[in-house]
Design an enzyme around this catalytic site. Sequence first.
Site, mmCIF file in Angstrom:
data_model
loop_
_atom_site.group_PDB
_atom_site.id
_atom_site.type_symbol
_atom_site.label_atom_id
_atom_site.label_comp_id
_atom_site.label_asym_id
_atom_site.label_seq_id
_atom_site.Cartn_x
_atom_site.Cartn_y
_atom_site.Cartn_z
ATOM 1 N N GLY A 1 0.835 -1.206 0.000
ATOM 2 C CA GLY A 1 0.000 0.000 0.000
ATOM 3 C C GLY A 1 0.865 1.250 0.000
ATOM 4 N N ARG B 1 -8.775 1.758 9.912
ATOM 5 C CA ARG B 1 -10.028 1.714 10.663
ATOM 6 C C ARG B 1 -11.162 2.195 9.763
ATOM 7 N NH1 ARG B 1 -9.808 3.932 16.674
ATOM 8 N NH2 ARG B 1 -11.920 4.695 16.899
ATOM 9 N N HIS C 1 3.813 5.195 20.585
ATOM 10 C CA HIS C 1 3.669 5.991 19.374
ATOM 11 C C HIS C 1 2.563 7.035 19.563
ATOM 12 C CE1 HIS C 1 3.747 7.049 15.288
ATOM 13 N NE2 HIS C 1 2.788 6.283 14.846
HETATM 14 O O1 TXD Z 1 4.424 5.093 12.750
HETATM 15 C C1 TXD Z 1 3.906 4.108 12.319
HETATM 16 N N1 TXD Z 1 4.244 2.931 12.791
HETATM 17 C C2 TXD Z 1 2.919 4.208 11.234
HETATM 18 C C3 TXD Z 1 2.003 3.110 11.048
HETATM 19 C C4 TXD Z 1 2.922 5.287 10.325
HETATM 20 C C5 TXD Z 1 2.122 5.252 9.213
HETATM 21 C C6 TXD Z 1 1.245 4.143 8.895
HETATM 22 N N2 TXD Z 1 1.116 3.198 9.958
HETATM 23 C C7 TXD Z 1 0.365 1.971 9.725
HETATM 24 O O2 TXD Z 1 1.002 1.216 8.697
HETATM 25 C C8 TXD Z 1 -1.046 2.140 9.228
HETATM 26 O O3 TXD Z 1 -1.932 2.440 10.285
HETATM 27 C C9 TXD Z 1 -1.311 0.758 8.655
HETATM 28 O O4 TXD Z 1 -1.602 -0.174 9.692
HETATM 29 C C10 TXD Z 1 0.042 0.379 8.040
HETATM 30 C C11 TXD Z 1 0.112 0.588 6.525
HETATM 31 O O5 TXD Z 1 -0.303 1.882 6.185
HETATM 32 P P1 TXD Z 1 -0.635 2.249 4.663
HETATM 33 O O6 TXD Z 1 -0.962 3.690 4.634
HETATM 34 O O7 TXD Z 1 0.437 1.725 3.787
HETATM 35 O O8 TXD Z 1 -1.958 1.409 4.447
HETATM 36 P P2 TXD Z 1 -2.529 0.831 3.071
HETATM 37 O O9 TXD Z 1 -2.179 1.740 1.941
HETATM 38 O O10 TXD Z 1 -3.946 0.494 3.344
HETATM 39 O O11 TXD Z 1 -1.707 -0.512 2.834
HETATM 40 C C12 TXD Z 1 -1.893 -1.668 3.579
HETATM 41 C C13 TXD Z 1 -1.723 -2.828 2.625
HETATM 42 C C14 TXD Z 1 -2.811 -2.904 1.543
HETATM 43 O O12 TXD Z 1 -2.222 -2.872 0.261
HETATM 44 C C15 TXD Z 1 -3.499 -4.240 1.826
HETATM 45 O O13 TXD Z 1 -3.938 -4.899 0.638
HETATM 46 C C16 TXD Z 1 -2.378 -5.001 2.509
HETATM 47 O O14 TXD Z 1 -1.777 -4.061 3.368
HETATM 48 N N3 TXD Z 1 -2.841 -6.177 3.235
HETATM 49 C C17 TXD Z 1 -2.186 -7.355 3.222
HETATM 50 N N4 TXD Z 1 -1.038 -7.718 2.626
HETATM 51 C C18 TXD Z 1 -0.647 -8.996 2.783
HETATM 52 N N5 TXD Z 1 -1.340 -9.899 3.514
HETATM 53 C C19 TXD Z 1 -2.487 -9.564 4.130
HETATM 54 N N6 TXD Z 1 -3.149 -10.452 4.870
HETATM 55 C C20 TXD Z 1 -2.958 -8.235 4.000
HETATM 56 N N7 TXD Z 1 -4.037 -7.586 4.453
HETATM 57 C C21 TXD Z 1 -3.971 -6.320 3.993
#
Ligand code: TXD
Length: 310
Positions: A13, A84, A177
């Site tokens: 993502g 969320r 965080h």
């Molecule tokens: O400071 C920090 N740690 C953070 C955390 C800062 C920014 C973002 N933060 C968290 O990272 C955010 O709350 C999310 O939990 C993650 C990823 O954020 P992003 O903005 O990249 O979210 P996206 O664009 O929704 O991407 C998540 C991807 C998406 O492409 C889904 O298809 C994929 O995760 N996804 C999976 N991939 C593999 N396997 C499974 N099961 C799966 N489920 C969802």
Amino acid sequence: MPARKKITIVGAGMVGASAAHWAASKELGDVCLVDIVEGMPQGKGLDLREASPVEGFDSDVVGSNDYADTAGSDVVIITAGLPRKPGMSRDDLVAKNTEIVKSVTEQVAYYSPEAVLIVVSNPLDAMVYVAHQASGFPAHRVVGMAGVLDSARFRTFIADELDVSVEDVTAFVLGGHGDSMVPLPRFSSVAGIPITELLSREKIEELVDRTRKGGGEIVGLLKTGSAFFAPSAAAVQMTESVLKDKKRILPCAAYCDKEYNVGGYFVGVPAKLGAGGVKQVIEFNLTEEEREQLEGSVQGVRELVQTISM
Ligand code: TXD
């Protein structure tokens, strides 16, 4: 000649794809981008690879839905998760992302048993714990990204306020965080001069407050989705320190038992990152006020982790 290092990024993502971009363009190693969505990681991987002749980097980038392609990775960055959705409680989100992080961790751990795991997925302090449990890896090979991002935000605001290069600004944060972050202004400096010498107490409080709410500020502007450039850059800086055995001291969610009296949880502390992961958690004396703030933050992490069932 040693082969190139290999970096797997799970979740293609916003954060995952940007992390692939930073890592490939810095030639930290070959990159494998994995997602559950079919075609998307392949498309992003190919697109990034096709940028390599223009930008001049020799990193392979492949996208995949198959964990066999991640085999033999040195570092695995985990960004998979769900955001969320309306009507979803915080607990629902924790349960859903626990399931996702558990399942992806088991698969990457199977194919890359020697890797260092860098967890990004939220809620961060809980997901590092989940990745540790699910991988069965020693705690020093599992670490969470939050502090590098929080301190980068703080550094940006300090540099803007004083009109100096961001390169000369260091900032120090402890704890969980976001809201429960514990900034340490006395260890935050401009070319070695503590910011307490350069900015008023009120101004520092203002910058600290903006840093605490830094994630929300971006969400408010973007409307959909959350920050990704700075979070991915932060995860890649940690990756670089591991792959090059740089031994940088970076604020990370690292496993602490006796350290800071945490008692077996992952919390934001200064950690030495090098080959094999966390080489040392750096401990030093805190003031009474700092200790209380850190304990409050750690207590929040304990309570969050106790809600997890795996
Ligand atoms: O400071 C920090 N740690 C953070 C955390 C800062 C920014 C973002 N933060 C968290 O990272 C955010 O709350 C999310 O939990 C993650 C990823 O954020 P992003 O903005 O990249 O979210 P996206 O664009 O929704 O991407 C998540 C991807 C998406 O492409 C889904 O298809 C994929 O995760 N996804 C999976 N991939 C593999 N396997 C499974 N099961 C799966 N489920 C969802």
